[in-house]
Structure formats: structure tokens, C-alpha cells
Motif scaffolding. Structure first.
Motif, PDB file in Angstrom:
ATOM      1  N   ASP A 291       0.899  -1.227  -0.014  1.00 37.96           N
ATOM      2  CA  ASP A 291      -0.032   0.051  -0.052  1.00 37.96           C
ATOM      3  C   ASP A 291       0.786   1.373   0.075  1.00 37.96           C
ATOM      4  OD1 ASP A 291      -2.456  -1.173  -0.011  1.00 37.96           O
ATOM      5  OD2 ASP A 291      -2.595  -1.633   1.946  1.00 37.96           O
ATOM      6  N   THR A 292       2.029   1.339  -0.427  1.00 36.11           N
ATOM      7  CA  THR A 292       2.740   2.330  -0.694  1.00 36.11           C
ATOM      8  C   THR A 292       3.125   2.780  -2.038  1.00 36.11           C
ATOM      9  OG1 THR A 292       4.166   1.777   1.414  1.00 36.11           O
ATOM     10  CG2 THR A 292       5.210   3.249  -0.194  1.00 36.11           C
ATOM     11  N   ALA A 293       2.954   4.036  -2.415  1.00 31.59           N
ATOM     12  CA  ALA A 293       3.065   4.581  -3.644  1.00 31.59           C
ATOM     13  C   ALA A 293       4.687   4.895  -4.033  1.00 31.59           C
ATOM     14  CB  ALA A 293       2.072   5.789  -3.959  1.00 31.59           C
ATOM     15  N   SER A 294       4.735   5.024  -5.350  1.00 28.02           N
ATOM     16  CA  SER A 294       6.096   5.128  -5.998  1.00 28.02           C
ATOM     17  C   SER A 294       5.900   6.212  -7.139  1.00 28.02           C
ATOM     18  CB  SER A 294       7.072   4.067  -6.141  1.00 28.02           C
ATOM     19  OG  SER A 294       8.177   4.453  -6.498  1.00 28.02           O
ATOM     20  N   SER A 295       6.481   6.958  -7.503  1.00 28.56           N
ATOM     21  CA  SER A 295       6.281   7.796  -8.476  1.00 28.56           C
ATOM     22  C   SER A 295       7.417   7.608  -9.563  1.00 28.56           C
ATOM     23  CB  SER A 295       6.183   9.251  -8.109  1.00 28.56           C
ATOM     24  OG  SER A 295       4.965   9.593  -7.722  1.00 28.56           O
ATOM     25  N   LEU A 296       7.038   7.700 -10.793  1.00 29.60           N
ATOM     26  CA  LEU A 296       8.145   7.811 -12.098  1.00 29.60           C
ATOM     27  C   LEU A 296       7.886   8.974 -12.863  1.00 29.60           C
ATOM     28  CD1 LEU A 296      10.104   6.500 -13.645  1.00 29.60           C
ATOM     29  CD2 LEU A 296       8.074   5.110 -15.034  1.00 29.60           C
ATOM     30  N   VAL A 297       8.715   9.906 -12.992  1.00 32.45           N
ATOM     31  CA  VAL A 297       8.593  11.110 -13.810  1.00 32.45           C
ATOM     32  C   VAL A 297       9.196  11.077 -14.964  1.00 32.45           C
ATOM     33  CG1 VAL A 297       8.713  13.631 -13.500  1.00 32.45           C
ATOM     34  CG2 VAL A 297       8.158  12.223 -11.673  1.00 32.45           C
ATOM     35  N   MET A 298       8.844  11.392 -16.160  1.00 32.10           N
ATOM     36  CA  MET A 298       9.404  11.356 -17.413  1.00 32.10           C
ATOM     37  C   MET A 298       9.371  12.674 -17.704  1.00 32.10           C
ATOM     38  SD  MET A 298       7.653   8.228 -18.979  1.00 32.10           S
ATOM     39  CE  MET A 298       6.064   8.309 -18.084  1.00 32.10           C
ATOM     40  N   THR A 299      10.448  13.298 -18.138  1.00 33.54           N
ATOM     41  CA  THR A 299      10.720  14.749 -18.646  1.00 33.54           C
ATOM     42  C   THR A 299      10.994  14.770 -20.378  1.00 33.54           C
ATOM     43  OG1 THR A 299      11.052  15.672 -16.382  1.00 33.54           O
ATOM     44  CG2 THR A 299      11.709  16.926 -18.200  1.00 33.54           C
ATOM     45  N   ILE A 300      10.445  15.281 -20.889  1.00 32.86           N
ATOM     46  CA  ILE A 300      10.815  15.253 -22.396  1.00 32.86           C
ATOM     47  C   ILE A 300      11.343  16.653 -22.807  1.00 32.86           C
ATOM     48  CG2 ILE A 300       9.850  14.850 -24.815  1.00 32.86           C
ATOM     49  CD1 ILE A 300       8.132  12.609 -23.224  1.00 32.86           C
ATOM     50  N   PRO A 301      12.160  16.804 -22.922  1.00 33.26           N
ATOM     51  CA  PRO A 301      12.753  18.337 -23.491  1.00 33.26           C
ATOM     52  C   PRO A 301      12.064  19.110 -24.355  1.00 33.26           C
ATOM     53  CG  PRO A 301      14.722  16.815 -23.500  1.00 33.26           C
ATOM     54  CD  PRO A 301      13.511  16.245 -23.349  1.00 33.26           C
ATOM     55  N   SER A 302      11.787  20.232 -24.399  1.00 34.71           N
ATOM     56  CA  SER A 302      11.237  21.094 -25.307  1.00 34.71           C
ATOM     57  C   SER A 302      11.707  21.131 -26.731  1.00 34.71           C
ATOM     58  CB  SER A 302      11.046  22.488 -24.627  1.00 34.71           C
ATOM     59  OG  SER A 302      12.378  23.055 -24.687  1.00 34.71           O
ATOM     60  N   ASP A 303      12.740  20.569 -27.022  1.00 35.76           N
ATOM     61  CA  ASP A 303      13.351  20.563 -28.399  1.00 35.76           C
ATOM     62  C   ASP A 303      12.839  19.203 -29.077  1.00 35.76           C
ATOM     63  OD1 ASP A 303      14.751  18.818 -26.633  1.00 35.76           O
ATOM     64  OD2 ASP A 303      16.743  19.072 -27.856  1.00 35.76           O
ATOM     65  N   THR A 304      12.416  18.345 -28.312  1.00 39.46           N
ATOM     66  CA  THR A 304      11.537  17.257 -28.619  1.00 39.46           C
ATOM     67  C   THR A 304      10.182  17.435 -28.868  1.00 39.46           C
ATOM     68  OG1 THR A 304      13.102  15.830 -27.561  1.00 39.46           O
ATOM     69  CG2 THR A 304      11.377  15.154 -28.456  1.00 39.46           C
ATOM     70  N   ILE A 305       9.489  17.768 -27.909  1.00 35.95           N
ATOM     71  CA  ILE A 305       8.083  18.501 -28.021  1.00 35.95           C
ATOM     72  C   ILE A 305       8.041  19.782 -27.486  1.00 35.95           C
ATOM     73  CG2 ILE A 305       5.833  18.118 -26.987  1.00 35.95           C
ATOM     74  CD1 ILE A 305       6.125  15.031 -27.154  1.00 35.95           C
ATOM     75  N   TYR A 306       7.584  20.729 -28.216  1.00 35.71           N
ATOM     76  CA  TYR A 306       7.379  22.119 -27.859  1.00 35.71           C
ATOM     77  C   TYR A 306       6.259  21.970 -27.017  1.00 35.71           C
ATOM     78  CZ  TYR A 306       7.003  27.115 -27.744  1.00 35.71           C
ATOM     79  OH  TYR A 306       6.798  28.366 -27.483  1.00 35.71           O
ATOM     80  N   SER A 307       6.132  22.400 -25.862  1.00 33.87           N
ATOM     81  CA  SER A 307       5.148  22.336 -24.907  1.00 33.87           C
ATOM     82  C   SER A 307       4.021  23.484 -25.098  1.00 33.87           C
ATOM     83  CB  SER A 307       5.497  22.266 -23.292  1.00 33.87           C
ATOM     84  OG  SER A 307       6.091  23.611 -23.067  1.00 33.87           O
ATOM     85  N   LYS A 308       4.501  24.426 -25.880  1.00 29.31           N
ATOM     86  CA  LYS A 308       3.564  25.592 -25.998  1.00 29.31           C
ATOM     87  C   LYS A 308       2.575  25.306 -27.372  1.00 29.31           C
ATOM     88  CE  LYS A 308       5.036  27.616 -22.584  1.00 29.31           C
ATOM     89  NZ  LYS A 308       4.547  27.164 -21.319  1.00 29.31           N
ATOM     90  N   GLN A 309       2.632  24.289 -28.082  1.00 33.92           N
ATOM     91  CA  GLN A 309       1.953  23.981 -29.182  1.00 33.92           C
ATOM     92  C   GLN A 309       0.528  24.044 -28.955  1.00 33.92           C
ATOM     93  OE1 GLN A 309       3.545  21.063 -32.155  1.00 33.92           O
ATOM     94  NE2 GLN A 309       4.909  20.738 -30.427  1.00 33.92           N
ATOM     95  N   PHE A 310      -0.349  24.380 -29.670  1.00 35.24           N
ATOM     96  CA  PHE A 310      -1.901  24.342 -29.688  1.00 35.24           C
ATOM     97  C   PHE A 310      -2.361  22.777 -29.848  1.00 35.24           C
ATOM     98  CE2 PHE A 310      -5.956  25.757 -31.305  1.00 35.24           C
ATOM     99  CZ  PHE A 310      -6.210  26.170 -30.199  1.00 35.24           C
TER     100      PHE A 310
END
Length: 188
Positions: free
Chosen positions: A102-121
């Protein structure tokens, strides 16, 4: 005398066979019970998607098994839904600490903005494949789980949901890995 010896021998044989069957069934039930107590991870909630300066995906796993998990490692691959080109993210990570029941663990994936531009519509949908490897220190066994998800991207500026992959999509994903020479630990 002969008949009584024969009857005694047959009765002893039947009792011995019954005892062997009982022992076998008891051991089999014990193994099933032990396997049911193993650590097992489920997604605690829908993956969190953050699009501030870069694309960030957070997956929260919960150990729903009775036994703790140790040596949790993951291999994560993120690639376009069109199944063309190389993955935009392929990373491995590991957690040192024990993860109890009953314990949680997180996995965070960070994809740089040069791969996916986060401000795209609009951002197209992407598959997320996570292979978890971990051990049960009580049973001294290792386990693996592969989780297939699809993030539906961004549509007209709105972040779309992350869903589980359909059965027919899994084969296409495995073909994608083979076509592109990707050799993850992931099993079919």
C-alpha cells in the motif's frame, strides 16, 4: 491368512496414495498462496501531464501486494502514435528503497522542449510503454510488469486524457520496436 494380508496391503496402499495426494495438494495450495502475496504494482491514478516549459509525465504506482518490492527499476519508452521515427524518450531508472504494501512510488518522465514544444496548440498522441522489474525479498523471486498507455496529446490547446492501450495496438507496438531495432526488456 492370505486374504487378510491382501486386504491389509491394499488398504495400506490406498492410505499411502491418499497421503501423497494430500501432501501434493497442500504444497500446490501453499505455492498459489505465496504467489498471491507477491508484490504487484497498479497505477494509483491517471498519469499527470504537465506542459509548462517541457512535457512532464508523472505515473504513480501503488504496491497492492502483501510482500514488499525491492530493486524496482523501470524502462520507459515514449513514441508517436503514428509508429514512425525514433522514440522521443527512452530512459531507465531505479529506486533503491523498499516499497512496502500500500505504498506509492512515482515515475516522472521529462521530455525536453526541443523534442516536443510544450506551447503547441496541438500535439499528436503518443504511446507510453513502461516495463517494471522488481524483486520479492521474501520469496526471493523477480517479477516484471509491462504497462501500455496512450497519451492523447493536446487538441486545440487542451491536454487530452491518458488511456490504456487496446489489445490490437499492443501487437503494432511490438512490431514498431522490432522495425526500429529497439531492444527493451519488455516481453510480449
Amino acid at each position: 491368512m492370505k486374504w487378510s494380508n491382501i486386504i491389509a496391503t491394499v488398504a495400506t496402499t490406498v492410505l499411502a496414495l491418499t497421503a501423497l495426494i494430500t501432501v501434493y495438494l497442500t504444497v500446490a495450495a501453499w505455492k498459489v498462496q505465496q504467489e498471491a502475496m507477491r508484490p504487484y504494482f497498479v497505477l494509483r491514478e491517471s498519469p499527470k501531464v504537465d506542459l509548462e516549459n517541457e512535457l512532464s509525465l508523472e505515473l504513480k504506482f501503488n504496491n497492492v501486494g502483501i510482500h514488499p518490492a525491492v530493486n524496482l527499476s523501470s524502462e520507459t519508452i515514449v513514441f508517436d502514435e503514428q509508429l514512425e521515427g525514433k522514440p522521443i524518450h527512452h530512459d531507465e531508472s531505479a529506486i533503491v528503497n523498499e516499497i512496502p504494501k500500500d505504498t506509492a512510488s512515482s515515475l516522472v518522465m521529462t521530455i525536453p522542449s526541443d523534442t516536443i514544444y510544450s506551447k503547441q496548440f496541438n500535439i499528436s498522441a503518443h504511446y507510453i510503454v513502461v516495463d517494471l522489474q522488481y524483486a520479492d525479498p521474501i520469496l526471493d523471486k523477480t517479477y516484471s510488469q509491462t504497462i501500455y498507455m496512450k497519451w492523447n496529446g493536446v487538441h486545440e490547446g487542451k491536454i487530452q486524457a491518458t488511456i490504456h492501450v487496446k489489445v490490437e495496438e499492443k501487437g503494432k507496438i511490438l512490431d514498431y520496436f522490432q522495425r526500429h531495432g529497439i531492444d527493451p526488456k519488455i516481453r510480449s
